[in-house]
Design an enzyme around this catalytic site. Structure first.
Site, short mmCIF file in Angstrom:
data_model
loop_
_atom_site.label_atom_id
_atom_site.label_comp_id
_atom_site.label_asym_id
_atom_site.label_seq_id
_atom_site.Cartn_x
_atom_site.Cartn_y
_atom_site.Cartn_z
CE1 TYR A 56 -3.21 -3.06 0.67
CE2 TYR A 56 -3.04 -2.26 2.74
CZ TYR A 56 -4.08 -3.14 1.48
OH TYR A 56 -4.75 -3.97 1.28
CG HIS A 122 -1.44 -8.46 -0.02
ND1 HIS A 122 -1.45 -7.29 -0.19
CD2 HIS A 122 -2.91 -8.63 -0.34
CE1 HIS A 122 -2.16 -7.03 -0.12
NE2 HIS A 122 -3.33 -7.19 -0.15
CB SER A 201 -14.48 -4.36 0.07
OG SER A 201 -13.29 -3.53 -0.49
N PRO A 202 -16.36 -4.60 3.15
CG PRO A 202 -16.39 -4.24 5.04
CD PRO A 202 -15.37 -3.86 4.18
NE ARG A 205 -12.45 -2.85 -4.18
CZ ARG A 205 -12.58 -3.53 -3.96
NH1 ARG A 205 -13.94 -5.21 -4.31
NH2 ARG A 205 -11.99 -4.94 -4.09
N GLY A 206 -17.38 1.02 -0.90
CA GLY A 206 -18.41 2.83 -0.48
C GLY A 206 -19.48 2.34 -1.49
CG PHE A 207 -19.75 0.88 -4.94
CD1 PHE A 207 -19.63 1.78 -6.41
CD2 PHE A 207 -18.28 -0.01 -5.93
CE1 PHE A 207 -18.36 2.30 -7.01
CE2 PHE A 207 -17.65 0.15 -6.67
CZ PHE A 207 -17.65 1.43 -7.50
#
Length: 324
Positions: A56, A122, A201-202, A205-207
């Site tokens: 990252y 990863h 990403s629960p 990713r913001g969607f």
């Protein structure tokens, strides 16, 4: 903040963790001062499970997290990852024992700590036997550099082979109302093996928060702009699903993001979602989801609104590093 255990005999962590990736990369411009404030506030709220990785920001995120926790190390369950190399702008996956040892030492130095609480592979390098990679990881445990081991985005066969070499505390994979592929085989295997699921990403990713602008209005340095789920007819279809989620959230008196997180938490005490944010207001909103208990009627309404497989489009442009 409620707490959950990662795996059989693994660490106790807050029921919600904090994904730190976006503080350094992928979601547009960050602010280091606010990012550190977010980490400090998370700890104050009882969120002690911090997630980062060496790739990252090419090490920037580990250094940032290290600075944030330098005087609070004993309050943190610290997770990081190895395996994705970014040499000269080209991404490759490396699970060789030599690289694992070097990557761990480099992460310890960037984080400014003497041990990593949870160390993940990863991504899986199919060219290296998983037993060989996990064997090298277990040597790090024996050396005191790492406390617990994890894997990310692997299938049930790889997970079984890994557990035969050394206990695995957690499997980190994407899981949300929009991404439920692992429910068929991978999650049952993890439960059989006593491996917890750390759900990244629960909120997709913001969607699922229902607040993201259309792809053509996103900045070029926000990688969500280019995701298949955010393109053309896929975007319109998925937006209609989110509208249903928002309606259920309004009826429940919570935000759509909180509803999405509460849904993940309701799928089992062996699941720990790690929503990422670099903004204090979203941290506060996410943290409140840990105290929401959904009714059977609300869970059924969500199942009708967004059944498994309802979302359209791949979650990455290239899914080749993901084991299915």
């Amino acid at each position: 903040m409620r707490r959950r255990t990662l795996g059989n005999g693994g660490p106790r962590v807050s029921a919600l963790g904090l994904g730190c990736m976006g503080m350094s990369e992928f979601y547009g411009q960050g602010d280091e001062k606010e990012s550190i404030a977010v980490i400090h506030r998370a700890l104050d709220l009882g969120i002690d499970f911090l997630d980062t990785a060496d790739m990252y920001g090419n090490g920037h995120n580990e250094r940032l997290v290290g600075r944030a926790i330098e005087d609070r190390r004993d309050q943190v369950v610290l997770a990081t990852k190895f395996g994705i190399r970014r040499d000269g702008g080209v991404r490759t996956v490396d699970n060789t024992p030599e690289y694992i040892r070097a990557a761990c030492d480099a992460s310890l130095q960037r984080l400014g700590v003497d041990h990593i609480d949870l160390y993940y592979m990863h991504r899986r390098d199919a060219g290296v036997p998983v037993a060989e990679s996990v064997g090298a990881m277990s040597e790090l445990v024996a050396a005191g550099k790492v406390r617990y081991l994890g894997l990310s985005e692997v299938n049930e066969d790889t997970l079984r082979e890994a557990v035969s070499v050394h206990p695995i505390a957690a499997l980190q994979s994407e899981y949300s109302l929009f991404t439920r592929d692992l429910e068929a085989r991978i999650l049952p295997a993890a439960r059989e093996l006593g491996v917890a699921l750390v759900a990244y990403s629960p909120i997709s990713r913001g969607f699922l928060a229902g607040t993201l602008p259309p792809a053509d209005e996103m900045p070029d340095d926000d990688f969500r702009k280019h995701l298949p789920r955010n393109q053309g007819e896929n975007a319109a279809h998925n937006a209609a699903l989110v509208a249903r989620v928002k309606e259920i959230a309004r009826e429940a008196g919570v935000t759509a993001a909180q509803l999405a997180l509460a849904w993940v938490l309701a799928q089992g005490d062996d699941i720990v979602p790690i929503p990422g944010t670099k903004r204090l207001r979203y941290l506060e909103e996410n943290a409140a989801a840990a105290s929401i208990t959904l009714t059977g009627e609300q869970l059924a309404a969500l199942e009708r609104a967004v059944p498994a497989g309802a979302a359209r489009g791949g979650r990455y442009p290239d899914m080749s590093p993901i084991e299915t």
